[in-house]
Design a protein around this motif. Structure first.
Motif, PDB file in Angstrom:
ATOM      1  N   THR A  98      37.294  36.878  29.479  1.00 37.48           N
ATOM      2  CA  THR A  98      36.620  37.240  28.201  1.00 37.48           C
ATOM      3  C   THR A  98      36.258  38.793  28.108  1.00 37.48           C
ATOM      4  O   THR A  98      35.698  39.398  29.215  1.00 37.48           O
ATOM      5  N   SER A  99      36.896  39.215  27.125  1.00 33.86           N
ATOM      6  CA  SER A  99      36.437  40.574  26.716  1.00 33.86           C
ATOM      7  C   SER A  99      35.207  40.567  25.964  1.00 33.86           C
ATOM      8  O   SER A  99      35.419  40.239  24.493  1.00 33.86           O
ATOM      9  N   LEU A 100      34.085  41.050  26.238  1.00 36.18           N
ATOM     10  CA  LEU A 100      32.948  40.963  25.360  1.00 36.18           C
ATOM     11  C   LEU A 100      32.867  42.225  24.474  1.00 36.18           C
ATOM     12  O   LEU A 100      32.114  42.164  23.565  1.00 36.18           O
ATOM     13  N   ASP A 101      33.666  43.411  24.809  1.00 37.03           N
ATOM     14  CA  ASP A 101      33.512  44.395  23.859  1.00 37.03           C
ATOM     15  C   ASP A 101      34.587  44.500  23.091  1.00 37.03           C
ATOM     16  O   ASP A 101      35.690  44.656  23.393  1.00 37.03           O
ATOM     17  N   LEU A 102      34.576  44.443  21.375  1.00 38.10           N
ATOM     18  CA  LEU A 102      35.672  44.321  20.654  1.00 38.10           C
ATOM     19  C   LEU A 102      36.402  45.692  20.506  1.00 38.10           C
ATOM     20  O   LEU A 102      37.539  45.943  20.380  1.00 38.10           O
ATOM     21  N   GLU A 103      35.414  46.578  20.840  1.00 36.93           N
ATOM     22  CA  GLU A 103      35.896  48.085  20.611  1.00 36.93           C
ATOM     23  C   GLU A 103      36.967  48.362  21.747  1.00 36.93           C
ATOM     24  O   GLU A 103      37.882  49.324  21.741  1.00 36.93           O
ATOM     25  N   GLU A 104      36.571  47.951  23.268  1.00 36.86           N
ATOM     26  CA  GLU A 104      37.368  48.179  24.188  1.00 36.86           C
ATOM     27  C   GLU A 104      38.664  47.535  24.292  1.00 36.86           C
ATOM     28  O   GLU A 104      39.498  48.216  24.736  1.00 36.86           O
ATOM     29  N   GLY A 105      38.414  46.462  23.735  1.00 42.62           N
ATOM     30  CA  GLY A 105      40.029  45.381  23.629  1.00 42.62           C
ATOM     31  C   GLY A 105      40.658  45.371  25.155  1.00 42.62           C
ATOM     32  O   GLY A 105      39.988  45.147  25.982  1.00 42.62           O
ATOM     33  N   GLY A 108      39.841  47.789  27.936  1.00 48.74           N
ATOM     34  CA  GLY A 108      38.492  47.557  28.583  1.00 48.74           C
ATOM     35  C   GLY A 108      38.523  46.393  29.485  1.00 48.74           C
ATOM     36  O   GLY A 108      37.972  46.313  30.582  1.00 48.74           O
ATOM     37  N   PHE A 109      39.165  45.470  29.031  1.00 46.22           N
ATOM     38  CA  PHE A 109      39.106  43.873  29.963  1.00 46.22           C
ATOM     39  C   PHE A 109      39.798  44.488  31.406  1.00 46.22           C
ATOM     40  O   PHE A 109      39.304  43.901  32.175  1.00 46.22           O
ATOM     41  N   LEU A 110      40.895  44.993  31.302  1.00 46.45           N
ATOM     42  CA  LEU A 110      41.965  45.311  32.257  1.00 46.45           C
ATOM     43  C   LEU A 110      41.158  45.848  33.296  1.00 46.45           C
ATOM     44  O   LEU A 110      41.578  45.810  34.671  1.00 46.45           O
ATOM     45  N   ALA A 111      40.293  46.758  32.817  1.00 48.06           N
ATOM     46  CA  ALA A 111      39.428  47.847  33.781  1.00 48.06           C
ATOM     47  C   ALA A 111      38.324  47.106  34.410  1.00 48.06           C
ATOM     48  O   ALA A 111      37.499  47.726  35.240  1.00 48.06           O
ATOM     49  N   SER A 112      37.969  45.753  33.996  1.00 47.53           N
ATOM     50  CA  SER A 112      36.637  45.200  34.514  1.00 47.53           C
ATOM     51  C   SER A 112      36.746  44.395  35.624  1.00 47.53           C
ATOM     52  O   SER A 112      37.980  43.962  36.126  1.00 47.53           O
ATOM     53  N   GLU A 114      36.054  41.174  36.108  1.00 45.12           N
ATOM     54  CA  GLU A 114      36.625  39.847  36.053  1.00 45.12           C
ATOM     55  C   GLU A 114      38.278  40.073  36.160  1.00 45.12           C
ATOM     56  O   GLU A 114      38.628  39.089  36.503  1.00 45.12           O
ATOM     57  N   ALA A 115      38.860  41.014  35.547  1.00 48.66           N
ATOM     58  CA  ALA A 115      40.164  40.894  35.691  1.00 48.66           C
ATOM     59  C   ALA A 115      40.702  41.287  37.021  1.00 48.66           C
ATOM     60  O   ALA A 115      41.923  41.123  37.221  1.00 48.66           O
ATOM     61  N   GLU A 116      40.066  41.914  37.924  1.00 45.77           N
ATOM     62  CA  GLU A 116      40.329  42.273  39.094  1.00 45.77           C
ATOM     63  C   GLU A 116      41.227  41.389  40.159  1.00 45.77           C
ATOM     64  O   GLU A 116      42.061  41.584  40.751  1.00 45.77           O
ATOM     65  N   GLN A 117      40.509  40.273  39.930  1.00 44.16           N
ATOM     66  CA  GLN A 117      41.142  39.042  40.781  1.00 44.16           C
ATOM     67  C   GLN A 117      42.446  38.722  40.567  1.00 44.16           C
ATOM     68  O   GLN A 117      43.520  38.391  41.309  1.00 44.16           O
ATOM     69  N   TYR A 118      42.868  38.838  39.173  1.00 41.90           N
ATOM     70  CA  TYR A 118      44.198  38.564  38.801  1.00 41.90           C
ATOM     71  C   TYR A 118      45.062  39.652  38.975  1.00 41.90           C
ATOM     72  O   TYR A 118      46.532  39.620  39.344  1.00 41.90           O
ATOM     73  N   LEU A 119      44.791  40.824  38.881  1.00 42.47           N
ATOM     74  CA  LEU A 119      45.623  42.119  39.136  1.00 42.47           C
ATOM     75  C   LEU A 119      45.807  42.089  40.675  1.00 42.47           C
ATOM     76  O   LEU A 119      47.154  42.535  40.909  1.00 42.47           O
ATOM     77  N   ASP A 120      45.207  41.497  41.336  1.00 40.14           N
ATOM     78  CA  ASP A 120      45.245  41.645  42.903  1.00 40.14           C
ATOM     79  C   ASP A 120      46.330  40.418  43.431  1.00 40.14           C
ATOM     80  O   ASP A 120      47.131  40.790  43.978  1.00 40.14           O
ATOM     81  N   ALA A 121      45.882  39.131  42.827  1.00 37.27           N
ATOM     82  CA  ALA A 121      46.982  38.202  42.929  1.00 37.27           C
ATOM     83  C   ALA A 121      48.176  38.086  42.357  1.00 37.27           C
ATOM     84  O   ALA A 121      49.196  37.784  42.976  1.00 37.27           O
ATOM     85  N   TYR A 122      48.299  38.874  41.081  1.00 42.58           N
ATOM     86  CA  TYR A 122      49.575  39.057  40.529  1.00 42.58           C
ATOM     87  C   TYR A 122      49.743  40.441  39.916  1.00 42.58           C
ATOM     88  O   TYR A 122      49.433  40.652  38.849  1.00 42.58           O
ATOM     89  N   PRO A 123      50.445  41.145  40.689  1.00 46.66           N
ATOM     90  CA  PRO A 123      50.227  42.687  40.600  1.00 46.66           C
ATOM     91  C   PRO A 123      51.158  42.885  39.169  1.00 46.66           C
ATOM     92  O   PRO A 123      51.157  43.814  38.653  1.00 46.66           O
ATOM     93  N   ILE A 125      50.915  41.814  36.267  1.00 49.43           N
ATOM     94  CA  ILE A 125      50.197  41.986  35.220  1.00 49.43           C
ATOM     95  C   ILE A 125      49.799  43.540  34.853  1.00 49.43           C
ATOM     96  O   ILE A 125      50.008  43.920  33.561  1.00 49.43           O
ATOM     97  N   LYS A 126      49.433  44.230  35.918  1.00 48.74           N
ATOM     98  CA  LYS A 126      49.184  45.434  35.489  1.00 48.74           C
ATOM     99  C   LYS A 126      50.435  46.164  35.194  1.00 48.74           C
ATOM    100  O   LYS A 126      50.364  47.338  34.620  1.00 48.74           O
ATOM    101  N   GLU A 127      51.659  45.818  35.412  1.00 50.02           N
ATOM    102  CA  GLU A 127      52.898  46.357  35.073  1.00 50.02           C
ATOM    103  C   GLU A 127      53.222  46.174  33.598  1.00 50.02           C
ATOM    104  O   GLU A 127      54.153  46.763  33.123  1.00 50.02           O
ATOM    105  N   ILE A 128      52.741  45.361  33.160  1.00 49.82           N
ATOM    106  CA  ILE A 128      53.117  44.996  31.462  1.00 49.82           C
ATOM    107  C   ILE A 128      52.656  45.892  30.614  1.00 49.82           C
ATOM    108  O   ILE A 128      51.433  46.512  30.620  1.00 49.82           O
ATOM    109  N   PRO A 129      53.549  46.508  29.950  1.00 51.60           N
ATOM    110  CA  PRO A 129      53.492  47.793  29.110  1.00 51.60           C
ATOM    111  C   PRO A 129      52.977  47.381  27.622  1.00 51.60           C
ATOM    112  O   PRO A 129      52.517  46.250  27.610  1.00 51.60           O
TER     113      PRO A 129
END
Length: 369
Positions: A98-105, A108-112, A114-123, A125-129
């Motif tokens: 969940t992205s709780l800040d509408l302005e960060e969008g 902001g979520f990908l830098a949280s 909460e997202a870290e576990q997915y970026l580590d397990a499925y690298p 995802i961070k390459e999606i342009p």
């Protein structure tokens, strides 16, 4: 005079032949080109039907649509596609968080954390342009990852409109994204937890079509999926999640069965009755985890009676049981495992007990999954 008429006739004839010569018959090579162009006009794999009122928007998006892969297929991506293929799924989907800040969008979520576990397990995802990071025009709170199984699938993302005009059945709206290369994409949408706001359309090389609007189940908070979808959401359930049953010992009335369903997402149902008969009381509500003054963690239940039998035989020869309109209390919990079953021991520390007058610790069990 006769020669003058003949001369005039020849002049007119030459003019007519010159005019006709401008209407040339296409050559063999030109005829082949025209035939090929007509063949190209036929619908092919991946052609996604777009409502007439949205075709102008679709044409504008198609000029910038993705036609070449933009993400490198690594080990994790390949394995994910193989699992989806084994299960006959058109795509894989995960609720990332969940992205709780509408302005960060999305950023902001990908830098949280909460997202870290997915970026580590499925690298991958961070390459999606940026082209593959689609946000609803009105924003949203829920982030999803969509991974088509077919690397050459056609993918479209539209807004999903639910209103009086479509009898609240929902229909595709504005075109936000189009691709013919089957790359993974990220979605950010759903301002409401009861109405999805994005529509994903996928057509693979076999002609299979998937129309999907991602959202979370109100029943247990898990990803709502179709048979054609492989769910790769990473669920981290507390050890008390599940459906539990308990019975009150014979010396305290006997024959009373309790059913407690603690669901993902904070929802909860509870009922009790005699044996396997019709429940005497059915409750629905929510659960949360809190801490008491000493710092001990406890489960807080907030339940409301939705169905009950006032004139009941709960306690048999000892009379009927009082029905609580609400059950609000805090319990400490202990987990244990017995032979073939899991055990959950709940001890009331504050508030209302499960049944009026029954305030001792309650031991629930469930079969091992």
């Amino acid at each position: 005079m006769r020669y003058k008429c003949t001369l005039a006739f020849l002049v007119i004839l030459m003019l007519l032949l010159t005019a006709c010569s401008k209407k040339q018959v296409p050559s063999e090579s030109e005829s082949l080109t025209l035939t090929e162009n007509r063949e190209e006009e036929k619908p092919k794999k991946g052609v996604i039907d777009t409502p007439a009122e949205n075709r102008d928007a679709a044409d504008a998006v198609s000029e910038e649509s993705v036609s070449q892969p933009l993400v490198r297929e690594g080990k994790e991506w390949k394995e994910l596609r193989e699992k989806a293929q084994e299960n006959g799924c058109i795509c894989s989907v995960a609720f990332l968080g969940t992205s709780l800040d509408l302005e960060e969008g999305m950023a902001g979520f990908l830098a949280s954390e909460e997202a870290e576990q997915y970026l580590d397990a499925y690298p991958f995802i961070k390459e999606i342009p940026d082209e593959g990071r689609i946000t609803h025009p009105d924003g949203g709170y829920e982030v999803y990852c969509i991974v088509p199984t077919d690397p050459e699938a056609s993918v479209a993302v539209n807004t999903w409109e639910i209103n009086e005009d479509n009898d609240f059945c929902g229909e595709s709206g504005q075109v936000l994204y189009r691709s013919d290369c089957g790359d993974p994409i990220l979605l950010l949408g759903n301002l409401s937890d009861i109405m999805p706001s994005l529509d994903v359309e996928i057509v693979d090389r076999e002609g299979r079509v998937l129309s999907y609007q991602p959202f979370l189940s109100l029943y247990d908070g898990s990803l709502s999926v179709l048979p054609e979808i492989y769910d790769f959401t990473m669920y981290h359930d507390p050890d008390f999640i599940g459906r539990w049953s308990a019975s009150i010992p014979a010396e305290l009335g006997g024959g009373i069965a309790l059913d407690l369903n603690i669901q993902r997402g904070g929802n909860l149902t509870y009922s009790y009755g005699r044996g396997n008969g019709v429940p005497i009381a059915v409750y629905e509500g929510t659960w949360s985890v809190s801490e008491d003054q000493s710092g001990m963690k406890c489960l807080v239940f907030d339940l409301t009676l939705v169905e009950g039998i006032e004139d009941n035989d709960l306690w048999g020869q000892y009379g009927s049981g009082e029905l609580y309109e609400q059950i609000c209390g805090a319990w400490t919990w202990e987990r244990g495992d017995g032979p073939g079953a899991a055990v959950l021991r709940l001890t009331l520390i504050q508030g209302d007990p499960f049944i009026s007058g029954y305030i001792v610790a309650t031991v629930f069990e469930r079969e091992d999954p």
